[in-house]
Scaffold this motif. Structure first.
Motif, PDB file in Angstrom:
ATOM      1  N   GLN A 149     -22.793 -55.651 -40.486  1.00 20.66           N
ATOM      2  CA  GLN A 149     -23.473 -55.687 -41.772  1.00 20.66           C
ATOM      3  C   GLN A 149     -22.524 -55.170 -42.852  1.00 20.66           C
ATOM      4  O   GLN A 149     -22.131 -54.006 -42.814  1.00 20.66           O
ATOM      5  CB  GLN A 149     -24.743 -54.827 -41.729  1.00 20.66           C
ATOM      6  CG  GLN A 149     -25.792 -55.357 -40.774  1.00 20.66           C
ATOM      7  CD  GLN A 149     -26.252 -56.760 -41.147  1.00 20.66           C
ATOM      8  OE1 GLN A 149     -26.583 -57.028 -42.288  1.00 20.66           O
ATOM      9  NE2 GLN A 149     -26.239 -57.667 -40.177  1.00 20.66           N
ATOM     10  N   PRO A 150     -22.125 -56.039 -43.798  1.00 15.89           N
ATOM     11  CA  PRO A 150     -21.211 -55.592 -44.850  1.00 15.89           C
ATOM     12  C   PRO A 150     -21.823 -54.490 -45.712  1.00 15.89           C
ATOM     13  O   PRO A 150     -23.024 -54.456 -45.946  1.00 15.89           O
ATOM     14  CB  PRO A 150     -20.988 -56.852 -45.695  1.00 15.89           C
ATOM     15  CG  PRO A 150     -21.338 -57.983 -44.786  1.00 15.89           C
ATOM     16  CD  PRO A 150     -22.423 -57.462 -43.893  1.00 15.89           C
ATOM     17  N   THR A 151     -20.969 -53.606 -46.146  1.00 18.14           N
ATOM     18  CA  THR A 151     -21.323 -52.582 -47.125  1.00 18.14           C
ATOM     19  C   THR A 151     -20.617 -52.969 -48.422  1.00 18.14           C
ATOM     20  O   THR A 151     -19.756 -53.864 -48.413  1.00 18.14           O
ATOM     21  CB  THR A 151     -20.839 -51.192 -46.667  1.00 18.14           C
ATOM     22  OG1 THR A 151     -19.400 -51.219 -46.619  1.00 18.14           O
ATOM     23  CG2 THR A 151     -21.408 -50.822 -45.302  1.00 18.14           C
TER      24      THR A 151
ATOM     25  N   THR B  53     -16.911 -52.994 -47.779  1.00 20.35           N
ATOM     26  CA  THR B  53     -16.352 -53.973 -46.842  1.00 20.35           C
ATOM     27  C   THR B  53     -16.703 -55.416 -47.181  1.00 20.35           C
ATOM     28  O   THR B  53     -16.207 -56.338 -46.523  1.00 20.35           O
ATOM     29  CB  THR B  53     -16.829 -53.685 -45.403  1.00 20.35           C
ATOM     30  OG1 THR B  53     -18.257 -53.854 -45.329  1.00 20.35           O
ATOM     31  CG2 THR B  53     -16.435 -52.284 -44.960  1.00 20.35           C
ATOM     32  N   ALA B  54     -17.522 -55.639 -48.193  1.00 20.11           N
ATOM     33  CA  ALA B  54     -17.961 -57.003 -48.535  1.00 20.11           C
ATOM     34  C   ALA B  54     -16.793 -57.968 -48.757  1.00 20.11           C
ATOM     35  O   ALA B  54     -16.833 -59.096 -48.247  1.00 20.11           O
ATOM     36  CB  ALA B  54     -18.895 -56.983 -49.737  1.00 20.11           C
TER      37      ALA B  54
ATOM     38  N   TYR C 286     -13.868 -57.989 -47.385  1.00 23.95           N
ATOM     39  CA  TYR C 286     -13.291 -58.262 -46.066  1.00 23.95           C
ATOM     40  C   TYR C 286     -14.112 -59.330 -45.360  1.00 23.95           C
ATOM     41  O   TYR C 286     -13.571 -60.323 -44.863  1.00 23.95           O
ATOM     42  CB  TYR C 286     -13.268 -56.964 -45.253  1.00 23.95           C
ATOM     43  CG  TYR C 286     -12.805 -57.127 -43.829  1.00 23.95           C
ATOM     44  CD1 TYR C 286     -11.452 -57.190 -43.526  1.00 23.95           C
ATOM     45  CD2 TYR C 286     -13.719 -57.202 -42.780  1.00 23.95           C
ATOM     46  CE1 TYR C 286     -11.017 -57.317 -42.212  1.00 23.95           C
ATOM     47  CE2 TYR C 286     -13.293 -57.323 -41.465  1.00 23.95           C
ATOM     48  CZ  TYR C 286     -11.948 -57.390 -41.187  1.00 23.95           C
ATOM     49  OH  TYR C 286     -11.517 -57.525 -39.895  1.00 23.95           O
ATOM     50  N   TRP C 287     -15.435 -59.152 -45.329  1.00 20.45           N
ATOM     51  CA  TRP C 287     -16.306 -60.101 -44.628  1.00 20.45           C
ATOM     52  C   TRP C 287     -16.417 -61.430 -45.351  1.00 20.45           C
ATOM     53  O   TRP C 287     -16.536 -62.481 -44.721  1.00 20.45           O
ATOM     54  CB  TRP C 287     -17.672 -59.478 -44.363  1.00 20.45           C
ATOM     55  CG  TRP C 287     -17.561 -58.343 -43.393  1.00 20.45           C
ATOM     56  CD1 TRP C 287     -17.763 -57.025 -43.642  1.00 20.45           C
ATOM     57  CD2 TRP C 287     -17.145 -58.433 -42.031  1.00 20.45           C
ATOM     58  NE1 TRP C 287     -17.508 -56.283 -42.508  1.00 20.45           N
ATOM     59  CE2 TRP C 287     -17.132 -57.124 -41.506  1.00 20.45           C
ATOM     60  CE3 TRP C 287     -16.791 -59.490 -41.199  1.00 20.45           C
ATOM     61  CZ2 TRP C 287     -16.784 -56.849 -40.184  1.00 20.45           C
ATOM     62  CZ3 TRP C 287     -16.442 -59.216 -39.882  1.00 20.45           C
ATOM     63  CH2 TRP C 287     -16.434 -57.913 -39.391  1.00 20.45           C
ATOM     64  N   GLU C 288     -16.361 -61.414 -46.676  1.00 19.19           N
ATOM     65  CA  GLU C 288     -16.359 -62.678 -47.426  1.00 19.19           C
ATOM     66  C   GLU C 288     -15.092 -63.466 -47.099  1.00 19.19           C
ATOM     67  O   GLU C 288     -15.121 -64.682 -46.908  1.00 19.19           O
ATOM     68  CB  GLU C 288     -16.451 -62.421 -48.931  1.00 19.19           C
ATOM     69  CG  GLU C 288     -16.403 -63.672 -49.776  1.00 19.19           C
ATOM     70  CD  GLU C 288     -17.492 -64.686 -49.464  1.00 19.19           C
ATOM     71  OE1 GLU C 288     -17.237 -65.900 -49.617  1.00 19.19           O
ATOM     72  OE2 GLU C 288     -18.599 -64.290 -49.057  1.00 19.19           O
TER      73      GLU C 288
ATOM     74  N   ARG D   4     -15.493 -65.095 -43.722  1.00 23.26           N
ATOM     75  CA  ARG D   4     -16.325 -66.308 -43.797  1.00 23.26           C
ATOM     76  C   ARG D   4     -15.523 -67.497 -44.307  1.00 23.26           C
ATOM     77  O   ARG D   4     -15.818 -68.638 -43.986  1.00 23.26           O
ATOM     78  CB  ARG D   4     -17.545 -66.064 -44.690  1.00 23.26           C
ATOM     79  CG  ARG D   4     -18.690 -65.371 -43.982  1.00 23.26           C
ATOM     80  CD  ARG D   4     -19.958 -65.371 -44.809  1.00 23.26           C
ATOM     81  NE  ARG D   4     -19.851 -64.592 -46.026  1.00 23.26           N
ATOM     82  CZ  ARG D   4     -19.940 -63.273 -46.097  1.00 23.26           C
ATOM     83  NH1 ARG D   4     -20.126 -62.568 -45.008  1.00 23.26           N
ATOM     84  NH2 ARG D   4     -19.819 -62.648 -47.242  1.00 23.26           N
TER      85      ARG D   4
ATOM     86  N   TRP E 290      -7.983 -56.298 -53.242  1.00 28.14           N
ATOM     87  CA  TRP E 290      -7.993 -57.039 -51.989  1.00 28.14           C
ATOM     88  C   TRP E 290      -7.010 -58.188 -52.059  1.00 28.14           C
ATOM     89  O   TRP E 290      -6.937 -58.881 -53.062  1.00 28.14           O
ATOM     90  CB  TRP E 290      -9.392 -57.579 -51.712  1.00 28.14           C
ATOM     91  CG  TRP E 290     -10.336 -56.498 -51.313  1.00 28.14           C
ATOM     92  CD1 TRP E 290     -11.119 -55.734 -52.152  1.00 28.14           C
ATOM     93  CD2 TRP E 290     -10.578 -56.028 -50.000  1.00 28.14           C
ATOM     94  NE1 TRP E 290     -11.835 -54.828 -51.416  1.00 28.14           N
ATOM     95  CE2 TRP E 290     -11.527 -54.993 -50.087  1.00 28.14           C
ATOM     96  CE3 TRP E 290     -10.091 -56.393 -48.747  1.00 28.14           C
ATOM     97  CZ2 TRP E 290     -11.992 -54.315 -48.973  1.00 28.14           C
ATOM     98  CZ3 TRP E 290     -10.569 -55.725 -47.634  1.00 28.14           C
ATOM     99  CH2 TRP E 290     -11.511 -54.688 -47.750  1.00 28.14           C
TER     100      TRP E 290
END
Length: 129
Positions: free
Chosen positions: A5-7, A10-11, A13-15, A18, A51
């Motif tokens: 679950q992104p925070t 960390t959003a 990183y997870w984007e 994807r 990032w």
């Protein structure tokens, strides 16, 4: 597989994951890359961080071959590894695309990121998982 679950930290990183990109933070003051995400550079403490997409190339630093079932993580490789990105940061990951035996996992093995269910994992260079 249980999805992380992104925070807010960390959003990005997870984007990136994807979108098939491996992203880490880079300091605008000292120029160093680092991982795990944080609001200030771990080296010089500057808050001028952003990032960036990195090459996804790495080397194997250490690993363990997990022989126990991992409830909720059935889709993951039994090889849990520490890899060092060519840009410098180290991160924990899974190794895929290779039979999980010590003979197939020499230290310093060259690796390349790939994505399984939007989760970055690594495989030996030249292997298609």
């Amino acid at each position: 597989m249980v999805k992380p679950q992104p925070t807010p930290e960390t959003a990005p990183y997870w984007e990136g994951a994807r979108q098939g990109e491996l992203r880490v933070q880079r300091c605008g003051a000292c120029g160093r890359h680092y991982f795990y995400p944080r609001p200030a550079c771990r080296y010089c403490f500057s808050q001028e961080v952003h990032w960036v997409t990195v090459s996804g190339r790495a080397r194997l630093v250490s690993y363990v071959i997990n022989q126990r079932p991992m409830p909720g993580l059935e889709g993951l490789s039994p090889v849990v590894a520490l890899v060092e990105l060519d840009e410098g940061p180290r991160l924990m990951t899974n190794i895929v695309g290779v039979e999980p035996t010590p003979e197939n996992l020499p230290l310093d093995l060259r690796l390349q990121v790939c994505f399984q269910d939007d989760v970055p994992v690594f495989q030996p260079e030249g292997v298609t998982a």
